[in-house]
Scaffold this active site. Sequence first.
Site, PDB file in Angstrom:
ATOM      1  N   ASP A  83       0.555  -1.015  -0.069  1.00 59.79           N
ATOM      2  CA  ASP A  83       0.067   0.027  -0.238  1.00 59.79           C
ATOM      3  C   ASP A  83       1.013   1.312  -0.071  1.00 59.79           C
ATOM      4  O   ASP A  83       2.058   1.344   0.686  1.00 59.79           O
ATOM      5  CB  ASP A  83      -0.961  -0.067   1.151  1.00 59.79           C
ATOM      6  N   GLU A 181     -14.216  -1.415  -2.309  1.00 62.51           N
ATOM      7  CA  GLU A 181     -14.498  -1.630  -1.050  1.00 62.51           C
ATOM      8  C   GLU A 181     -15.814  -1.063  -0.461  1.00 62.51           C
ATOM      9  O   GLU A 181     -16.144  -0.045  -0.837  1.00 62.51           O
ATOM     10  CB  GLU A 181     -13.241  -1.135  -0.189  1.00 62.51           C
TER      11      GLU A 181
END
Length: 284
Positions: A83, A181
């Site tokens: 990330d 998400e």
Amino acid sequence: MREITPRKIIEMKGKEKIAMVTAYDYPSALLADKAGMDIVFVGDSLGMVVYGEPNTLNVSMEQMVFHTRAVAKAVKRALVLADMPFGSYEVSVEEGVKNAMRLIRAGADAVKIEGGYDHKKLVKKLVRMGIPVMGHTGLTPQRYLRLGGYRLMGETEEEIEEILRDAKALEKAGAFAVVLEFVLADVAKLVTEEVSIPTIGIGAGPHVDGQVLVWHDLLGIYENVPPFVKKYADLASIIQLALENYRGEVKEGRFPAKEHYWEFLDKDDFERKKMKALERLEDE
């Protein structure tokens, strides 16, 4: 080079579901790789589940590099994805490139960037440089303040449009996949059908190309988990019981038992050596 590459992930779209899980250290990454995961993801969620932060905003590049290096040492087969934390790419494309390179040098095979349309220039630049990128749209935790907290996305026309715009922009910029998400399943299905790159859902229903969950959530390390999580184990109870048993045996003098330590077989030999050692100490 590891067996699973960005090209392999792209080829799995519509043919084989992609299994992705987070890992933040050597032992968890080792187990994830042995389990046959396609992607082992060093997520900025480590800020919350490892460091106890209330959100992901305080995660630093130093933390991401540190944990990526540990994970990369363990993984032999799966793709290692790292990330880009909050603040590591928003200021400029140049800053984003510099930080992405740090993660690649730490052992990552690819990086993930939250957002889509707003960061298409960075994605395009990274891909041209040979750094594979995964995008992320829907609920983007790094921007939860703007979103008004952690909430289900895709309920309005505007949100559907934004999610689609992000996914299409990422596809056009050269991203090899996109995370969706906490998105309504209908919207996730629409996005999956509209783009040629794989969609990986977390709380986005079954009509996506793959799934990702946080290590601590699916293994039941913490009691409270997001509503879209399925606990595949209750490790918290197992670990707690093991620790309590250990403490109890120490307090009661039952650990270590005979099989856990070694003694001199010849006690006379020990006595001779003990006396010589004590004499030498007295002479110092």
